[in-house]
Design a protein around this motif. Sequence first.
Motif, short mmCIF file in Angstrom:
data_model
loop_
_atom_site.label_atom_id
_atom_site.label_comp_id
_atom_site.label_asym_id
_atom_site.label_seq_id
_atom_site.Cartn_x
_atom_site.Cartn_y
_atom_site.Cartn_z
N GLN A 1 0.84 -1.19 0.00
CA GLN A 1 0.00 0.00 0.00
C GLN A 1 0.88 1.24 0.00
O GLN A 1 1.95 1.27 0.63
N ALA A 2 0.42 2.29 -0.66
CA ALA A 2 1.21 3.52 -0.78
C ALA A 2 1.54 4.11 0.59
O ALA A 2 2.64 4.61 0.81
N GLY A 3 0.61 4.03 1.52
CA GLY A 3 0.82 4.63 2.84
C GLY A 3 1.89 3.95 3.66
O GLY A 3 2.40 4.52 4.64
N TRP A 4 2.25 2.72 3.32
CA TRP A 4 3.24 1.98 4.10
C TRP A 4 4.60 2.65 4.09
O TRP A 4 5.36 2.53 5.05
N ALA A 5 4.94 3.35 3.02
CA ALA A 5 6.26 3.98 2.92
C ALA A 5 6.45 5.07 3.98
O ALA A 5 7.58 5.43 4.30
N ARG A 6 5.35 5.58 4.53
CA ARG A 6 5.44 6.64 5.54
C ARG A 6 5.59 6.09 6.94
O ARG A 6 5.74 6.85 7.89
N ARG A 7 5.48 4.76 7.11
CA ARG A 7 5.51 4.17 8.45
C ARG A 7 6.68 3.24 8.61
O ARG A 7 7.03 2.50 7.71
N GLU A 8 7.26 3.26 9.79
CA GLU A 8 8.35 2.36 10.11
C GLU A 8 7.83 1.26 11.02
O GLU A 8 7.09 1.53 11.96
N PRO A 9 8.19 0.00 10.76
CA PRO A 9 7.84 -1.05 11.70
C PRO A 9 8.58 -0.83 13.01
O PRO A 9 9.59 -0.10 13.06
N PRO A 10 8.10 -1.40 14.11
CA PRO A 10 8.77 -1.19 15.39
C PRO A 10 10.16 -1.80 15.40
O PRO A 10 10.46 -2.71 14.63
N ALA A 11 11.01 -1.28 16.27
CA ALA A 11 12.34 -1.86 16.47
C ALA A 11 12.17 -3.25 17.10
O ALA A 11 11.40 -3.42 18.05
N THR A 12 12.86 -4.23 16.56
CA THR A 12 12.73 -5.61 17.03
C THR A 12 14.10 -6.21 17.30
O THR A 12 15.12 -5.75 16.78
N ALA A 13 14.11 -7.27 18.10
CA ALA A 13 15.36 -7.90 18.51
C ALA A 13 16.06 -8.62 17.36
O ALA A 13 17.28 -8.85 17.42
N VAL A 14 15.32 -9.02 16.33
CA VAL A 14 15.90 -9.62 15.13
C VAL A 14 15.27 -8.93 13.92
O VAL A 14 14.16 -8.39 14.01
N PRO A 15 15.93 -8.95 12.76
CA PRO A 15 15.36 -8.32 11.57
C PRO A 15 14.06 -9.01 11.13
O PRO A 15 13.87 -10.20 11.35
N LEU A 16 13.21 -8.23 10.48
CA LEU A 16 11.94 -8.73 9.95
C LEU A 16 12.08 -9.04 8.46
O LEU A 16 12.64 -8.24 7.71
N LEU A 17 11.54 -10.19 8.06
CA LEU A 17 11.40 -10.53 6.65
C LEU A 17 9.91 -10.64 6.33
O LEU A 17 9.11 -10.93 7.21
N VAL A 18 9.57 -10.43 5.08
CA VAL A 18 8.17 -10.55 4.65
C VAL A 18 8.07 -11.67 3.63
O VAL A 18 8.91 -11.77 2.72
N GLU A 19 7.04 -12.50 3.77
CA GLU A 19 6.75 -13.52 2.76
C GLU A 19 5.53 -13.08 1.98
O GLU A 19 4.41 -13.09 2.50
N PRO A 20 5.70 -12.67 0.72
CA PRO A 20 4.55 -12.20 -0.06
C PRO A 20 3.55 -13.33 -0.32
O PRO A 20 3.91 -14.36 -0.88
N HIS A 21 2.31 -13.11 0.09
CA HIS A 21 1.25 -14.10 -0.15
C HIS A 21 0.17 -13.54 -1.06
O HIS A 21 -0.90 -14.11 -1.15
N HIS A 22 0.44 -12.44 -1.72
CA HIS A 22 -0.54 -11.83 -2.61
C HIS A 22 0.15 -11.54 -3.94
O HIS A 22 1.28 -11.05 -3.96
#
Length: 238
Positions: free
Chosen positions: A114-135
Amino acid sequence: MAEVGLYSISVRGFDVPALLDWAAAEGIPFVHLRGGLRGHQLVTYPLSTLREWRRIADDTVPITGVTADTDLADLLADDPETRLRAGREVVRLAGAAAELGAGWLRLLSRTPPQAGWARREPPATAVPLLVEPHHPGWLVPGAFVSPPGMRLLADTRQLAGVSSALAEVVERADVLHLSDDGRGFGGSEPVADLVACRIAAGRRVEVAVEWTGADRSPQACLARYRAAVAWWAAREGS
């Protein structure tokens, strides 16, 4: 040849210590662990249990990554309550993953970027986040403009037949699952070949088998795992 691990959903009937013992006995070099509500629910265990599992992993095989059931769309949602709830889930599970020695936490994405996602940062986490595209909306050129910089877990079954955006997806992939639902790997050759080329060029991509057929007994899983490793070795060799 790159080592090939196993995703824990591929086999049933084991708790975490038994899974690690079995994997070590069968020569499986590492495990990806499903850690959310549909898996081992890591956030429900006390810290002492997670640390005991880490000691077992150190003596058997490592847990290199953990998968969550949280959706990226909730983590970056317009609604602040949804975003806060998802953020808390992800932070807690990433903390549990770090206690186990894992190097990443995978999120799902069942919706297109979504276009709006570029304006938001995911929270700081103890390990890096990966995304698995399901769409399928992720699998078109330019999809990764939003969110920028997102790293991926790629799945051969989901990417089979993708051509226009395949190079862009693989370029962002830190993990590859060799996914077999009983039909084998027909159509997945371009994905595997492109990842194998990246590895040969010095890129680190973690490869594991994801068996999702009806029979997930240890015996059936091991047979499918070994067949997948042989298939991957042939792609690497070519």
